[in-house]
Design an enzyme around this catalytic site. Structure first.
Site, mmCIF file in Angstrom:
data_model
loop_
_atom_site.group_PDB
_atom_site.id
_atom_site.type_symbol
_atom_site.label_atom_id
_atom_site.label_comp_id
_atom_site.label_asym_id
_atom_site.label_seq_id
_atom_site.Cartn_x
_atom_site.Cartn_y
_atom_site.Cartn_z
ATOM 1 N N SER A 59 0.838 -1.208 0.000
ATOM 2 C CA SER A 59 0.000 0.000 0.000
ATOM 3 C C SER A 59 0.871 1.255 0.000
ATOM 4 O O SER A 59 0.606 2.206 -0.741
ATOM 5 C CB SER A 59 -0.883 0.037 1.244
ATOM 6 N N GLU A 81 8.922 -4.781 -7.175
ATOM 7 C CA GLU A 81 7.922 -5.546 -6.432
ATOM 8 C C GLU A 81 7.829 -6.957 -7.007
ATOM 9 O O GLU A 81 7.590 -7.116 -8.203
ATOM 10 C CB GLU A 81 6.554 -4.832 -6.524
ATOM 11 N N GLN A 89 -5.851 -5.999 1.846
ATOM 12 C CA GLN A 89 -5.898 -6.942 2.959
ATOM 13 C C GLN A 89 -6.924 -6.605 4.042
ATOM 14 O O GLN A 89 -7.427 -7.516 4.703
ATOM 15 C CB GLN A 89 -4.500 -7.095 3.569
ATOM 16 N N CYS A 147 -2.362 -4.628 11.658
ATOM 17 C CA CYS A 147 -3.700 -4.406 12.199
ATOM 18 C C CYS A 147 -3.999 -5.295 13.410
ATOM 19 O O CYS A 147 -4.583 -6.373 13.283
ATOM 20 C CB CYS A 147 -4.784 -4.609 11.152
ATOM 21 N N LYS A 290 0.347 -0.909 12.533
ATOM 22 C CA LYS A 290 0.626 -1.054 11.098
ATOM 23 C C LYS A 290 -0.681 -1.293 10.345
ATOM 24 O O LYS A 290 -1.172 -2.424 10.294
ATOM 25 C CB LYS A 290 1.598 -2.221 10.893
ATOM 26 N N THR A 291 -1.249 -0.219 9.769
ATOM 27 C CA THR A 291 -2.528 -0.332 9.058
ATOM 28 C C THR A 291 -2.487 0.492 7.770
ATOM 29 O O THR A 291 -1.611 1.342 7.593
ATOM 30 C CB THR A 291 -3.692 0.227 9.909
ATOM 31 N N ALA A 293 -4.688 2.708 7.104
ATOM 32 C CA ALA A 293 -5.027 4.076 7.517
ATOM 33 C C ALA A 293 -3.764 4.834 7.935
ATOM 34 O O ALA A 293 -3.619 6.027 7.655
ATOM 35 C CB ALA A 293 -6.027 4.030 8.672
ATOM 36 N N CYS A 325 -8.305 1.499 13.282
ATOM 37 C CA CYS A 325 -8.639 0.085 13.235
ATOM 38 C C CYS A 325 -10.156 -0.053 13.325
ATOM 39 O O CYS A 325 -10.725 0.141 14.401
ATOM 40 C CB CYS A 325 -7.961 -0.625 14.409
HETATM 41 C C1 UQ1 Z 1 -8.352 5.098 6.155
HETATM 42 O O1 UQ1 Z 1 -7.902 6.166 5.730
HETATM 43 C C2 UQ1 Z 1 -7.955 3.879 5.540
HETATM 44 O O2 UQ1 Z 1 -7.099 3.899 4.479
HETATM 45 C C3 UQ1 Z 1 -7.652 4.033 3.227
HETATM 46 C C4 UQ1 Z 1 -8.421 2.672 6.048
HETATM 47 O O3 UQ1 Z 1 -7.938 1.534 5.525
HETATM 48 C C5 UQ1 Z 1 -8.651 0.802 4.680
HETATM 49 C C6 UQ1 Z 1 -9.327 2.625 7.151
HETATM 50 O O4 UQ1 Z 1 -9.737 1.542 7.571
HETATM 51 C C7 UQ1 Z 1 -9.746 3.860 7.761
HETATM 52 C C8 UQ1 Z 1 -10.710 3.794 8.895
HETATM 53 C C9 UQ1 Z 1 -9.254 5.063 7.281
HETATM 54 C C10 UQ1 Z 1 -9.650 6.359 7.915
HETATM 55 C C11 UQ1 Z 1 -10.734 7.015 7.158
HETATM 56 C C12 UQ1 Z 1 -11.834 7.582 7.693
HETATM 57 C C13 UQ1 Z 1 -12.820 8.198 6.770
HETATM 58 C C14 UQ1 Z 1 -12.120 7.600 9.140
#
Ligand code: UQ1
Length: 396
Positions: A59, A81, A89, A147, A290-291, A293, A325
């Site tokens: 990502s 890559e 994911q 996550c 690690k997400t 977001a 999360c």
């Molecule tokens: C977010 O930006 C993001 O990345 C695209 C996610 O991953 C899929 C998320 O799960 C979340 C919650 C966000 C945050 C975005 C908002 C609108 C709260």
């Protein structure tokens, strides 16, 4: 898990060393950026020098290549890559619980046993459907994970599925986690403990999975507070969250910190030793969850850092550690955890997000995939910070 390594003026020493391993370089038809796949003939390179080299098309890597293309032109950016496919994911929690299809989670990289792997995510759904009676056991390992909420989300969904299909009375739902808490942020942990109590889910803290005896359907856990003391759980279904760690390519290289993660400045995302190297996402030692977001918020900061450095100016924007999360607690509810480096909630919406909500489920299941593919990966979504400020009238 490598997301990004970048060089300012020339190829990095990294890329030169890795050229021997490159077998194919090709242009992505939609972006014009060169994508090279490792481990595939020695027909190397269209070009040997790039202003910006992105190592890893996760990502963070894809997002930053889209941003770098805008900043300096596609001909100056290359991505390395090895995978042909890129997967969204965060949706695998819902694939494992049968609420989304696996096909919806993947796209070819070039166009753009457990829920933690593409090989096994559909097995979770099969195991759930085939469940008759006994223990459904869910694990959380003794390492950092992607996550950290995902290992328990699938437990809540499994519980909901067993209730829906009338099998819950014959099931014990058990969550064995290595952590000393249910969730790292107290505000959300308090809500999750309520869910766990209300739905009669067994939570065992400081329990680390050390062995699976698949032939006997037994899982062995060690009590981390009493090393050496083990307990065997028979299972009808076992969902394993595998131990995770830094990528071997980074670990042990001069780029890594002692633990093996890419050693970057937590405010600017610039490498702590090599000023022409930057990092984003799972590969870094940024002390936050690690997400995707987190990647979104990091990408906006890193874009700013790089643009300043290219102008010989000092980076001026700081990453606050924002991560999120969406804690899926059933087929129609989510607790939307959002927090910063200090573990303080940093909520986007002017409502109490620790409450289970339908609206947040729809955001997770239906809105987020679009935001990911069309916003984040195109370098157009830098996290919800500006909306948070707007919703809170500039107060957060
Ligand atoms: C977010 O930006 C993001 O990345 C695209 C996610 O991953 C899929 C998320 O799960 C979340 C919650 C966000 C945050 C975005 C908002 C609108 C709260």
């Amino acid at each position: 898990m490598i997301d990004l390594l970048l060089t300012k003026n020339d190829l990095s020493f990294w890329f030169r060393h890795r050229m021997a391993a490159l077998r194919r370089l090709r242009k992505c038809p939609s972006t014009g950026i060169v994508i090279s796949h490792l481990h595939t003939s020695s027909r190397a390179s269209a070009k040997q020098h790039y202003k910006m080299l992105v190592l890893g098309g996760g990502s963070g890597g894809i997002t930053m290549s889209a941003r770098m293309k805008r900043m300096m032109g596609a001909e100056n950016v290359a991505v390395v890559e090895p995978s042909e496919m890129h997967y969204y994911q965060p949706i695998w929690t819902l694939v494992g619980a049968g609420a989304k299809s696996v096909a919806s989670s993947g796209r070819p990289t070039a166009s753009i046993g457990s829920n933690y792997s593409i090989q096994t995510v559909e097995k979770t759904w099969k195991a759930l459907q085939n469940f008759k009676e006994g223990n459904a056991v869910f694990s959380f390992p003794n390492t950092p994970v992607k996550c950290a909420g995902a290992p328990q989300k699938i437990m809540y969904l499994s519980d909901a599925f067993l209730r829906k299909t009338g099998k819950r009375a014959k099931a014990n739902v058990i969550y064995n986690t290595s952590l000393p808490v249910l969730f790292g942020i107290k505000k959300y942990a308090d809500s999750l403990w309520e869910v766990v109590k209300r739905r009669d889910l067994q939570v065992n803290l400081r329990h680390n999975l050390i062995e699976v005896r698949a032939d006997k359907q037994e899982a062995v856990f060690e009590n981390l507070d009493k090393p050496g003391e083990t307990k065997v759980f028979e299972y009808e279904m076992l969902h394993v969250t595998p131990p995770m760690g830094p990528h071997s390519v980074v670990k042990g290289s001069p780029l890594a910190d002692e633990a093996g993660w890419l050693d970057v400045n937590k405010d600017t995302l610039q490498h702590n030793k090599y000023p022409n190297v930057f990092g984003i996402g799972d590969c870094t030692n940024l002390p936050t969850a690690k997400t995707a977001a987190a990647v979104a918020a990091q990408s906006a900061i890193l874009n700013r850092t790089i643009s300043k450095i290219l102008k010989n100016e000092k980076p001026d924007k700081k990453y606050d550690g924002y991560t999120s999360c969406p804690l899926v607690t059933s087929y129609n509810t989510v607790i939307l955890a959002e927090f910063d480096y200090n573990g303080q909630p940093l909520e986007t919406f002017p409502i109490n997000q620790a409450k289970e909500r339908r609206s947040m489920y729809h955001m997770k299941a239906d809105v987020m995939p679009h935001l990911y593919w069309h916003g984040l990966l195109r370098g157009l979504w830098g996290g919800p910070g500006p909306y948070r400020k707007l919703f809170h009238l500039g107060m957060k």
